[in-house]
Scaffold this motif. Sequence first.
Motif, PDB file in Angstrom:
ATOM      1  N   HIS A  92      -3.047   5.982   6.724  1.00  0.00           N
ATOM      2  CA  HIS A  92      -3.304   6.494   5.373  1.00  0.00           C
ATOM      3  C   HIS A  92      -4.510   7.429   5.373  1.00  0.00           C
ATOM      4  CE1 HIS A  92      -0.549   3.333   3.808  1.00  0.00           C
ATOM      5  NE2 HIS A  92      -1.054   2.641   4.830  1.00  0.00           N
ATOM      6  N   ARG A  93      -4.571   8.292   4.398  1.00  0.00           N
ATOM      7  CA  ARG A  93      -5.679   9.242   4.248  1.00  0.00           C
ATOM      8  C   ARG A  93      -6.427   8.945   2.952  1.00  0.00           C
ATOM      9  NH1 ARG A  93      -3.658   9.947   8.557  1.00  0.00           N
ATOM     10  NH2 ARG A  93      -3.131  11.899   9.648  1.00  0.00           N
ATOM     11  N   ASP A  94      -7.623   8.436   3.072  1.00  0.00           N
ATOM     12  CA  ASP A  94      -8.541   8.202   1.947  1.00  0.00           C
ATOM     13  C   ASP A  94      -8.118   7.047   1.031  1.00  0.00           C
ATOM     14  OD1 ASP A  94     -10.284  10.316   2.707  1.00  0.00           O
ATOM     15  OD2 ASP A  94      -8.936  11.751   1.741  1.00  0.00           O
ATOM     16  N   ARG A  95      -6.831   6.933   0.723  1.00  0.00           N
ATOM     17  CA  ARG A  95      -6.353   5.859  -0.145  1.00  0.00           C
ATOM     18  C   ARG A  95      -5.024   5.333   0.385  1.00  0.00           C
ATOM     19  NH1 ARG A  95      -8.398   5.255  -5.231  1.00  0.00           N
ATOM     20  NH2 ARG A  95      -6.392   4.488  -5.998  1.00  0.00           N
ATOM     21  N   TYR A  96      -4.757   4.072   0.101  1.00  0.00           N
ATOM     22  CA  TYR A  96      -3.465   3.482   0.484  1.00  0.00           C
ATOM     23  C   TYR A  96      -2.348   4.214  -0.243  1.00  0.00           C
ATOM     24  CZ  TYR A  96       0.162   0.005   1.289  1.00  0.00           C
ATOM     25  OH  TYR A  96       1.321  -0.624   1.672  1.00  0.00           O
ATOM     26  N   ASP A  97      -1.265   4.499   0.453  1.00  0.00           N
ATOM     27  CA  ASP A  97      -0.174   5.275  -0.123  1.00  0.00           C
ATOM     28  C   ASP A  97       1.160   4.737   0.391  1.00  0.00           C
ATOM     29  OD1 ASP A  97       1.545   7.166  -1.148  1.00  0.00           O
ATOM     30  OD2 ASP A  97       0.940   8.761   0.240  1.00  0.00           O
ATOM     31  N   GLU A  98       2.009   4.270  -0.514  1.00  0.00           N
ATOM     32  CA  GLU A  98       3.330   3.814  -0.101  1.00  0.00           C
ATOM     33  C   GLU A  98       4.438   4.593  -0.812  1.00  0.00           C
ATOM     34  OE1 GLU A  98       3.945  -0.152  -2.910  1.00  0.00           O
ATOM     35  OE2 GLU A  98       3.389  -0.406  -0.812  1.00  0.00           O
TER      36      GLU A  98
END
Length: 276
Positions: A205-211
């Motif tokens: 992930h980049r900077d924040r969790y992302d799903e």
Amino acid sequence: MLERLLTVLKARFGSAPALTEAPKGVDVLADMADRRVMRRYLDKPVDPALVETLCAVALSAPSKSDLQQTDIVIVSDKGQREKLEALLPDNPWVKAAPVFLVFCGNNRRHRLLFEWRGRPFVNDHLDAFFNAAVDAGIVLATFVAAADRAGLGTCPISAIRNHAEAVSEILGLPDHVFPVAALGMGWSSFAGVMSPRLGLEVTVHRDRYDESGLRDKIAAYDKRRESVQPYKTQRYVSTFGESDSYGWSEDKARQYSVPERAGFGAFVRKKGFTLD
């Protein structure tokens, strides 16, 4: 060697980072990315001094606050091995391994320091257990990497926790010491098989969790994995039937549809941990 590293990563994850310059140790990185679980071994002993050396290398790994909360039990006594093997009848590769170790989290030594100095152990909560468990996991991973470098094959065995109380009794583990995983090891009898992993877009992930798009990404992974490493059998067919398409997500959903290790929390509390 950069080309080999990128080729291995693409085979593992379906894509590879846009790396254009070989970093220091690229050959080691390629070997690590290409590692295989090994469950078949040559009928050849492993020098006990080498096993102890690998333990020393593994215990050189980072440790939370220098607390050093990991122990490794080398199980070489035939009777002890047989007792542990009897707990794992669904894991035939346990018997096949020339070397068998159990990695334990140990919060006991830390607590004894307080007892010896007459001070209250004020941090008696979930973190005490968590720190020891994570330390043991780091040491286990470091041991596997060290064994790979020495030309040995390994297979971690988490099923040891299915029988945590029995394992604890067999190994004589005192309060605040608990099994995290076992490990079979020996000289590899073949090259092993690479297990494809979820794509990097799922787990990095980049900077924040992302799903975002997660379901589609996992479906794509199911197809990729089924094309290169199809499951030989389907779990619990009597309950779920035969699936025309049987990928990783279906296998894992079936695997954990059956209660497992439900008593582990009670075991940990019996060992003296407060999990609040």
